[in-house]
Design an enzyme around this catalytic site. Sequence first.
Site, PDB file in Angstrom:
ATOM      1  N   VAL A   1       0.371   4.318  -0.519  1.00  0.00           N
ATOM      2  CA  VAL A   1      -0.149   5.335   0.072  1.00  0.00           C
ATOM      3  C   VAL A   1      -1.114   4.958   1.184  1.00  0.00           C
ATOM      4  O   VAL A   1      -1.830   4.353   1.164  1.00  0.00           O
ATOM      5  CB  VAL A   1      -0.988   6.306  -0.963  1.00  0.00           C
ATOM      6  CG1 VAL A   1      -1.749   7.580  -0.010  1.00  0.00           C
ATOM      7  CG2 VAL A   1      -0.101   6.976  -1.999  1.00  0.00           C
TER       8      VAL A   1
ATOM      9  N   HIS B   1      -7.658   2.699  -0.613  1.00  0.00           N
ATOM     10  CA  HIS B   1      -8.100   2.882  -2.087  1.00  0.00           C
ATOM     11  C   HIS B   1      -8.156   1.401  -2.760  1.00  0.00           C
ATOM     12  O   HIS B   1      -7.645   0.668  -2.115  1.00  0.00           O
ATOM     13  CB  HIS B   1      -7.126   3.903  -2.691  1.00  0.00           C
ATOM     14  CG  HIS B   1      -5.583   3.115  -2.784  1.00  0.00           C
ATOM     15  ND1 HIS B   1      -4.800   3.370  -1.550  1.00  0.00           N
ATOM     16  CD2 HIS B   1      -4.728   2.572  -3.714  1.00  0.00           C
ATOM     17  CE1 HIS B   1      -3.641   2.758  -1.805  1.00  0.00           C
ATOM     18  NE2 HIS B   1      -3.511   2.274  -2.941  1.00  0.00           N
TER      19      HIS B   1
ATOM     20  N   HIS C   1      -8.303  -0.453  -6.338  1.00  0.00           N
ATOM     21  CA  HIS C   1      -7.804  -0.291  -7.897  1.00  0.00           C
ATOM     22  C   HIS C   1      -8.835  -0.847  -8.481  1.00  0.00           C
ATOM     23  O   HIS C   1      -9.590  -1.848  -8.351  1.00  0.00           O
ATOM     24  CB  HIS C   1      -6.546  -1.097  -7.987  1.00  0.00           C
ATOM     25  CG  HIS C   1      -5.442  -0.752  -7.120  1.00  0.00           C
ATOM     26  ND1 HIS C   1      -4.270   0.086  -7.699  1.00  0.00           N
ATOM     27  CD2 HIS C   1      -5.111  -0.837  -5.822  1.00  0.00           C
ATOM     28  CE1 HIS C   1      -3.485   0.355  -6.701  1.00  0.00           C
ATOM     29  NE2 HIS C   1      -3.793  -0.147  -5.500  1.00  0.00           N
TER      30      HIS C   1
ATOM     31  N   GLN D   1       0.814  -1.189   0.106  1.00  0.00           N
ATOM     32  CA  GLN D   1      -0.055   0.060  -0.009  1.00  0.00           C
ATOM     33  C   GLN D   1       0.942   1.188  -0.083  1.00  0.00           C
ATOM     34  O   GLN D   1       1.354   1.507   0.845  1.00  0.00           O
ATOM     35  CB  GLN D   1      -0.786  -0.118   1.254  1.00  0.00           C
ATOM     36  CG  GLN D   1      -1.939   1.073   1.084  1.00  0.00           C
ATOM     37  CD  GLN D   1      -2.991   0.820   2.421  1.00  0.00           C
ATOM     38  OE1 GLN D   1      -2.857   0.240   3.419  1.00  0.00           O
ATOM     39  NE2 GLN D   1      -3.859   1.536   2.460  1.00  0.00           N
TER      40      GLN D   1
END
Length: 138
Positions: A93, A97, A99, A91
């Site tokens: 960041v 999130h 994808h 990960q």
Amino acid sequence: MADCLFCAIASGSAPAFVVASSSSAVAFLDTRPVFKGHVLVAPRSHVVTLTDLPVADLSEYFGFVRTLAGAVETGLSAGGTFVAINNKVSQSVPHLHTHVVPRTKGDGLRGFFWPRTRYESDEEAAAYASKIAAVIPS
């Protein structure tokens, strides 16, 4: 969170190629896509992993991810999509999130991005399953 790139994108204070947004999430192009059109969907609130996302937000968040999966497929005339989340490991960041990667038959992407292994026996597999099941709240 002031030093989080995805929070900055969600607030509009950092540039991104925003594809779509809702009151709870934002979708934007990955700057290092697996394939062109690779979208990242991130909640507007700062949470690091999927397990940090409040249960009350799951339906809206994944409804938005679902919408983006359809849009990527239709908008890019893709054969389908690959939808994935990394939690901590890989990960880049530390903000949840998802994808959404466009796929076409014969695109060269095979299997997963990490080495595969096997369980030594059915008993070993059952032991792992039990360990996971034991910590799931009822």
